[in-house]
Design an enzyme around this catalytic site. Sequence first.
Site, mmCIF file in Angstrom:
data_model
loop_
_atom_site.group_PDB
_atom_site.id
_atom_site.type_symbol
_atom_site.label_atom_id
_atom_site.label_comp_id
_atom_site.label_asym_id
_atom_site.label_seq_id
_atom_site.Cartn_x
_atom_site.Cartn_y
_atom_site.Cartn_z
ATOM 1 N N ASP A 1 -3.477 1.840 -3.380
ATOM 2 C CA ASP A 1 -2.379 1.437 -3.473
ATOM 3 C C ASP A 1 -1.321 2.106 -3.654
ATOM 4 O O ASP A 1 -1.805 3.436 -4.442
ATOM 5 C CB ASP A 1 -2.054 -0.445 -4.358
ATOM 6 C CG ASP A 1 -0.770 -0.898 -4.263
ATOM 7 O OD1 ASP A 1 -0.526 -0.575 -3.693
ATOM 8 O OD2 ASP A 1 -0.488 -1.178 -5.606
ATOM 9 N N ASP B 1 -2.856 -2.750 -8.045
ATOM 10 C CA ASP B 1 -2.915 -2.635 -9.502
ATOM 11 C C ASP B 1 -2.240 -4.499 -9.426
ATOM 12 O O ASP B 1 -1.461 -4.996 -10.644
ATOM 13 C CB ASP B 1 -1.901 -2.099 -10.207
ATOM 14 C CG ASP B 1 -0.334 -2.006 -9.734
ATOM 15 O OD1 ASP B 1 -0.126 -2.182 -8.510
ATOM 16 O OD2 ASP B 1 0.726 -2.402 -10.362
#
Length: 264
Positions: free
Chosen positions: A29, A213
């Site tokens: 990410d 996250d």
Amino acid sequence: MGSRLPHALRDHHEFVAALGGRRPAVFLDYDGVLTPIVDRPEDARMSESMRRVVADLATRCTVCVVSGRDRAVVQDLMGVTDLVVAGSHGFDIWHPERGTLTHEAASGFEELVDQVSGLLRDEVGSVPGVLVEQKRASVAVHYRLADPDGQREVRELVERLLAERADELKVTPGKMVYELQPKLDWNKGRAVSYLLDTLGLTGDDIVPIYLGDDVTDEDAFRALRGLGVSIYVGQPDELDRDTAADFTLDSPAEVERFLDTLAR
């Protein structure tokens, strides 16, 4: 909960055991992993040291970036153009040699996104601290800098839109952002599975590793259950949900150290 997760650096022996001697394919990410979370999305530029580590790792194994941001935007922020990038939560996937990779959810929703973007700009675009960001396959409404009344106004509008267009829209909540997307069965997990197949990364000698996250990364964590290793990036005591991750790292700074160890 996340507080019981082993740490990918401090519990290195557990991480090495999870790899099982296989070579990694790394999926990352962007916001909160390769850069810290910032108030203004356009300020989230990857540091020179992180850029070097990612580029070094990419010479040793497959590295893909999977982001909620528009693919072209995340490429610009990264300052790296030779990685596979899946933007817009995997709707827009680009390969440095093969160009755009077409899949079942790659097009057909442009008019809907235009309509929703225009409505959001008209109704909350002028609210102080609110940013409406139109992407290729979604519309993000950022409210981190809005006051409580502004945040309430955004929430009520999003709820109304979802009620009015229940057959067309879904919302993906993030960190102080609502992401309105076409109601398609496509997410970061589906994108990672597609990339594993398309890039030939399904062999028994390969272990996919995903670092994320946010709640949108949980789809990818779940997709890799039994197939690879997933790592939640953030403080475990701040994790407000159950997670499908296998390990944790505390911050993007630790991600940089971790990727550096993988590259060696």
